[in-house]
Design a protein around this motif. Structure first.
Motif, mmCIF file in Angstrom:
data_model
loop_
_atom_site.group_PDB
_atom_site.id
_atom_site.type_symbol
_atom_site.label_atom_id
_atom_site.label_comp_id
_atom_site.label_asym_id
_atom_site.label_seq_id
_atom_site.Cartn_x
_atom_site.Cartn_y
_atom_site.Cartn_z
ATOM 1 N N THR A 73 0.852 -1.183 0.000
ATOM 2 C CA THR A 73 0.000 0.000 0.000
ATOM 3 C C THR A 73 0.886 1.229 0.000
ATOM 4 O OG1 THR A 73 -1.833 1.167 1.078
ATOM 5 C CG2 THR A 73 -0.211 0.173 2.514
ATOM 6 N N GLN A 124 -5.725 2.575 8.092
ATOM 7 C CA GLN A 124 -6.465 1.480 7.476
ATOM 8 C C GLN A 124 -7.266 0.727 8.538
ATOM 9 O OE1 GLN A 124 -6.232 1.190 3.975
ATOM 10 N NE2 GLN A 124 -5.241 3.141 4.426
ATOM 11 N N TRP A 175 -1.156 0.378 8.652
ATOM 12 C CA TRP A 175 -1.937 -0.796 8.287
ATOM 13 C C TRP A 175 -1.292 -2.043 8.854
ATOM 14 C CZ3 TRP A 175 -0.180 -4.095 3.891
ATOM 15 C CH2 TRP A 175 1.081 -3.724 3.412
#
Length: 452
Positions: A37, A43, A63
């Protein structure tokens, strides 16, 4: 500087299989996908898909790395590589990190798990990964030249070990450490208790303290810096680019903080006192846990603290070293408080008509004015609240406590509306005369005067 998305031609949300062969005993096994990402926002947490239940952590502006199960082992894939990280809107740094971001993705597992972590090196030099605070075999400890050879560029090594204790841990290189950590290579490793009910909370936030020295208008950190950093970051973000900690009223909340900067950080939260629940050494017995409103995080250490979200509102949380809540600090700027700059302003404006004299009454005006600054440079004080400029940067965010927040909702609920009669405001009524000390020379050691 190219990031991995550009090198491999994948999308932001896509995952790519890295075809480099694994090392040693894993030569003939296929690698798990290396998730990627380059998003800068927080996230959603990843619920456990195998093994004991746990409440996943939420990495601010980060994340969690997905895993796969293979023969009873949890397999993860980290890719060390150059990345581009948005520090805040309009300001980007060229860093080194993992799987498209700095800090790298959070690794989550459970006490008792056996993990196998593939590390692919796409840096221009060798690297390793040290699993900071974890108890494991010497050969898996990730110290270049001591634990094992460095991972050469283009190669993949496999780390495999059992997780024998729960807690908050970190990962980072122990190869050319000064350069690689200064470039942003670090991440968090969370080991949840085997007992799903042990010290469980509804909201579990994760913050990595890191820092960079990036000259205004430039993109690459000055890796030789030791103490004079100008960007103090949480998870490689600076305020106002740091997301809020969104909490449902009544939740039990945990905030875990790791420190891989070169100085300590007293983290202070407004509106609450909290209990220190975990340190590097493990969980603090609730019977001896102590209350604080600020907790100092030493270099290379972690601390976790818990609180009950009983008080609605928008509550600041920040490092209490004042220069650590500023962006792009210039430490050689003279103090102009009280100076009369009228004459010099007139002279400067003959050659620079847009010149604005500042600093004669303090620095607060910098939070309101949009001065010309170099490209790719965040203002020193930025971020606006409901009532004007917050005049903060760097290591700062807001804990937003509201009723009715769903358990899976971490979206910003906006600014808090203070109920009538609960907000400080201008007083226009009669002001009482200040009380005067009868005799300013009186000492507390004097005998008390009898009043009859």
């Amino acid at each position: 500087m190219m990031n991995r998305r550009q090198l491999l031609g994948t999308g932001v949300a896509g995952a790519t299989l890295v075809s480099t062969k694994a090392w040693s005993q894993t030569d003939n096994r296929s690698l798990p996908e290396a998730a990627l990402t380059d998003a800068a926002g927080t996230q959603p947490p990843v619920a456990p898909s195998s093994g004991p239940d746990y409440n996943p952590v939420v990495t601010l502006n980060g994340w969690t790395l997905p895993h796969r199960m293979k023969d009873g082992v949890k397999e993860f894939h980290l890719v060390a590589e150059p990345v581009e990280r948005e520090l805040t809107e309009g300001t980007t740094a060229y860093l080194w990190g993992y799987n498209g971001t700095s800090i790298g993705p959070t690794i989550e597992a459970v006490e008792g798990d056996r993990v196998r972590i593939f590390v692919t090196n796409r840096l221009p030099e060798h690297t390793t990964v040290h699993w900071h605070g974890l108890i494991l075999p010497s050969g898996m400890d990730g110290v270049q030249g001591l634990s094992h050879p460095g991972i050469p560029p283009g190669k993949t090594f496999a780390y495999e070990f059992d997780l024998i204790k729960s807690g908050t841990f970190m990962y980072h290189p122990h190869a050319d450490e000064m350069v690689q950590m200064a470039m942003g290579m670090m991440g968090m490793f969370i080991v949840h208790p085997k007992d799903p009910t042990f010290r469980r909370v509804e909201r579990d936030f994760l913050i990595m303290l890191n820092a960079f020295d990036i000259d205004p208008g430039t993109y690459i950190p000055r890796i030789m810096e030791m103490t004079d950093f100008n960007l103090w970051t949480w998870n490689s973000r600076i305020f106002p680019g740091i997301d809020p900690l969104v909490v449902n009223k009544g939740d039990d909340v945990r905030v875990r903080v790791g420190n891989l900067t070169m100085t300590n950080h007293p983290i202070h939260m407004h509106g609450y006192d909290f209990k220190v629940s975990c340190t590097d050494g493990g969980w603090v017995n609730p019977d001896v846990a102590w209350s604080e409103v600020s907790i100092d995080i030493p270099v290379g250490a972690m601390r976790a603290f818990d609180f009950k979200a009983e008080h609605e509102g928008d509550w600041a949380i920040h490092c209490h070293k004042s220069h650590h809540t500023m962006n792009a600090m210039g430490h050689d700027v003279p103090t102009f408080i009280g100076a009369d700059k009228t004459n010099v302003t007139q002279k400067i404006r003959r050659v620079q008509p847009e010149y604005m004299p500042m600093g004669t009454a303090g620095m607060a005006d910098m939070g309101e004015m949009e001065m010309p600054i170099p490209k790719n440079t965040a203002p020193m004080m930025s971020g606006w609240g409901k009532y004007g400029p917050i005049e903060m940067g760097g290591m700062f965010s807001v804990v937003k406590v509201r009723p009715g927040i769903a358990s899976d909702d971490y979206a910003d609920p906006g600014w808090y509306d203070n109920p009538p009669g609960t907000q400080a405001a201008e007083w226009t009524g009669e002001i009482p005369e200040p009380m005067q000390v009868a005799d300013a020379t009186t000492r507390y050691t004097d005998p008390p005067v009898s009043r009859g």
